[in-house]
Design an enzyme around this catalytic site. Structure first.
Site, PDB file in Angstrom:
ATOM      1  N   ASP A  96     100.943  98.357  87.156  1.00 54.25           N
ATOM      2  CA  ASP A  96     101.868  98.094  88.263  1.00 54.25           C
ATOM      3  C   ASP A  96     102.814  99.295  88.413  1.00 54.25           C
ATOM      4  O   ASP A  96     103.404  99.748  87.429  1.00 54.25           O
ATOM      5  CB  ASP A  96     102.662  96.825  87.889  1.00 54.25           C
ATOM      6  CG  ASP A  96     103.468  96.267  89.030  1.00 54.25           C
ATOM      7  OD1 ASP A  96     103.152  96.541  90.195  1.00 54.25           O
ATOM      8  OD2 ASP A  96     104.437  95.509  88.738  1.00 54.25           O
ATOM      9  N   HIS A  97     102.950  99.801  89.610  1.00 55.86           N
ATOM     10  CA  HIS A  97     103.855 100.927  89.894  1.00 55.86           C
ATOM     11  C   HIS A  97     103.609 102.147  89.006  1.00 55.86           C
ATOM     12  O   HIS A  97     104.558 102.674  88.383  1.00 55.86           O
ATOM     13  CB  HIS A  97     105.328 100.499  89.771  1.00 55.86           C
ATOM     14  CG  HIS A  97     105.730  99.508  90.821  1.00 55.86           C
ATOM     15  ND1 HIS A  97     105.971  99.851  92.123  1.00 55.86           N
ATOM     16  CD2 HIS A  97     105.888  98.162  90.756  1.00 55.86           C
ATOM     17  CE1 HIS A  97     106.274  98.774  92.827  1.00 55.86           C
ATOM     18  NE2 HIS A  97     106.212  97.730  92.017  1.00 55.86           N
ATOM     19  N   GLY A 226     107.230  92.424  95.502  1.00 57.15           N
ATOM     20  CA  GLY A 226     108.531  91.770  95.693  1.00 57.15           C
ATOM     21  C   GLY A 226     108.439  90.415  96.368  1.00 57.15           C
ATOM     22  O   GLY A 226     109.238  90.105  97.250  1.00 57.15           O
ATOM     23  N   ILE A 269     104.168  88.697  91.900  1.00 52.39           N
ATOM     24  CA  ILE A 269     105.259  87.788  91.548  1.00 52.39           C
ATOM     25  C   ILE A 269     105.635  88.003  90.087  1.00 52.39           C
ATOM     26  O   ILE A 269     104.796  87.894  89.205  1.00 52.39           O
ATOM     27  CB  ILE A 269     104.842  86.322  91.793  1.00 52.39           C
ATOM     28  CG1 ILE A 269     104.566  86.104  93.292  1.00 52.39           C
ATOM     29  CG2 ILE A 269     105.925  85.360  91.290  1.00 52.39           C
ATOM     30  CD1 ILE A 269     103.996  84.751  93.647  1.00 52.39           C
TER      31      ILE A 269
HETATM   32  P1  13P Z   1     109.378  90.166  92.378  1.00 44.89           P
HETATM   33  O1  13P Z   1     110.552  90.825  91.721  1.00 44.89           O
HETATM   34  O2  13P Z   1     109.736  89.658  93.738  1.00 44.89           O
HETATM   35  O3  13P Z   1     108.800  89.080  91.534  1.00 44.89           O
HETATM   36  O4  13P Z   1     108.232  91.271  92.591  1.00 44.89           O
HETATM   37  C1  13P Z   1     107.393  91.662  91.550  1.00 44.89           C
HETATM   38  C2  13P Z   1     106.600  92.884  91.887  1.00 44.89           C
HETATM   39  O5  13P Z   1     106.512  93.330  93.006  1.00 44.89           O
HETATM   40  C3  13P Z   1     105.880  93.548  90.781  1.00 44.89           C
HETATM   41  O6  13P Z   1     105.263  94.721  91.202  1.00 44.89           O
HETATM   42  O1  G3H Z   2     107.989  95.848  90.052  1.00 48.46           O
HETATM   43  C1  G3H Z   2     108.726  95.260  89.293  1.00 48.46           C
HETATM   44  C2  G3H Z   2     108.203  94.267  88.313  1.00 48.46           C
HETATM   45  O2  G3H Z   2     108.904  93.063  88.450  1.00 48.46           O
HETATM   46  C3  G3H Z   2     108.243  94.782  86.917  1.00 48.46           C
HETATM   47  O3  G3H Z   2     109.542  94.884  86.471  1.00 48.46           O
HETATM   48  O4  G3H Z   2     109.665  97.166  85.432  1.00 48.46           O
HETATM   49  O5  G3H Z   2     111.296  95.344  84.821  1.00 48.46           O
HETATM   50  O6  G3H Z   2     108.920  95.218  84.082  1.00 48.46           O
HETATM   51  P1  G3H Z   2     109.887  95.720  85.111  1.00 48.46           P
HETATM   52 ZN    ZN Z   3     106.313  95.775  92.707  1.00 47.23          ZN
END
Ligand code: 13P
Ligand code: G3H
Ligand code: ZN
Length: 326
Positions: A96-97, A226, A269
């Site tokens: 993720d990211h 998000g 989520i």
């Molecule tokens: P939320 O903070 O809305 O749960 O989003 C999570 C998210 O986008 C993880 O990449």
């Molecule tokens: O994109 C955000 C996710 O909720 C992950 O959050 O980087 O705090 O683990 P985090």
């Molecule tokens: Zn995200």
């Protein structure tokens, strides 16, 4: 040594997204950082017969170690089989990211089946170049790649963006063509964290921009980050048990349901899960101050998370019952 996700029993997202777009539902992308979150996600998705994307963020890699998280995901494949009478469910392990090429490469080499390269804060051409480089590497191993165009407001990697920069529909076609990405995360008013809107705001996402994007790249898999809804019953339990969450507001579940029926095929989520766990833990601590066995508060937290994710799969994403779609 590089490991192929295929040898771990994981799948990439390509086929799942095709089926999701066709079937009018979205695949849940739930973040995990520890065993209880992973168990809750797998139990919920097995019980609702939903495919699932397990997400590992930069924060999760720092907190738990990416090698350990990969082995946990490998264990999750076996765990899912064990609790489903041998069938299992489709499981994607996704970065993720992803902040840069090197991080994406290290996850691919470690056995992740999908990565996000987040160049959303870069100028368009630099975002294209970086994303393309990741795609070229990932596709050699049949790993799928998510890119992003547009910037979400809110907190991300401890950095707060004050304003949304909505995805510009006129840019998506060129971005997808030049990069070769498999899916595209867009900014249409969702944001990370539990404080997405201020009291008095109109808490709406821009489904009109989504429709415009779909017109330009019909059927192409779209991702929403998000997308927590910040259930107010959970906020109430937290606050009644010593918490201090003021004005926490999320995305309406009706809007996410509508988006899932379109080309949105992955919904991220995380925050809602954090709220569910926190509410359960606070309740135990408040009601049973003598409790000190972590299983006695993490157990209820895990059960609350499972219940939340089962409901999301059934009522919001519509992914329940789609694990074995042909
Ligand atoms: P939320 O903070 O809305 O749960 O989003 C999570 C998210 O986008 C993880 O990449
Ligand atoms: O994109 C955000 C996710 O909720 C992950 O959050 O980087 O705090 O683990 P985090
Ligand atoms: Zn995200």
């Amino acid at each position: 040594m590089t490991v192929s996700y295929k040898d771990l029993g994981l799948v990439n997202s390509r086929e799942l997204f095709k089926k999701a777009v066709k079937g009018g539902y979205a695949i849940p992308a739930y973040n995990f950082n520890n065993m209880e979150q992973l168990q809750a996600i797998i139990q919920a998705c097995v019980e609702t017969e939903s495919p699932v994307i397990l997400q590992v963020s930069k924060g999760a890699r720092e907190y738990a170690n990416q090698t350990l998280l990969r082995y946990m995901a490998q264990g999750a494949v076996e765990y899912a089989k064990e609790i489903s009478g041998g069938k299992g469910i489709p499981i994607v392990l996704h970065l993720d990211h992803g902040p840069d090429f090197e991080t994406c490469k290290s996850c691919i080499d470690l056995g992740f089946s999908s990565v996000m390269i987040d160049g959303s804060k870069l100028p368009f051409d630099e975002n294209v170049e970086q994303t393309k480089r990741v795609v070229e590497y990932a596709h050699k191993f049949d790993v799928t790649v998510e890119g992003e165009l547009g910037v979400l407001a809110g907190i991300e990697d401890d950095v707060e963006a004050a304003k949304h920069i909505y995805t510009q529909p006129e840019e998506v076609e060129e971005f997808v063509r030049r990069t070769g990405v498999d899916s595209l995360a867009i900014a249409i008013g969702t944001s990370h964290g539990a404080f997405k809107f201020k009291p008095g705001d109109d808490p709406k996402i821009r489904l009109d921009i989504l429709a415009e994007i779909e017109k330009r790249i019909p059927g192409f898999p779209i991702v929403l980050h998000g997308s927590s809804s910040v259930p107010q019953d959970l906020v109430k339990i937290i606050n009644e048990n010593g918490g201090k969450l003021k004005d926490a507001i999320g995305i309406g579940e009706d809007q996410l349901r509508a988006a899932s029926k379109s080309a949105v095929c992955k919904i991220n989520i995380d925050s809602d899960g954090r709220l569910a766990m926190t509410a359960a833990v606070r309740k135990v601590f408040n009601e049973k101050p003598a409790e000190f066995d972590p299983r006695k508060y993490l157990g209820p937290a895990r059960a609350a998370l499972k219940e939340l994710y089962m409901r999301k799969n059934r009522e919001v994403l519509g992914s329940a019952g789609h694990a074995y779609d042909k």
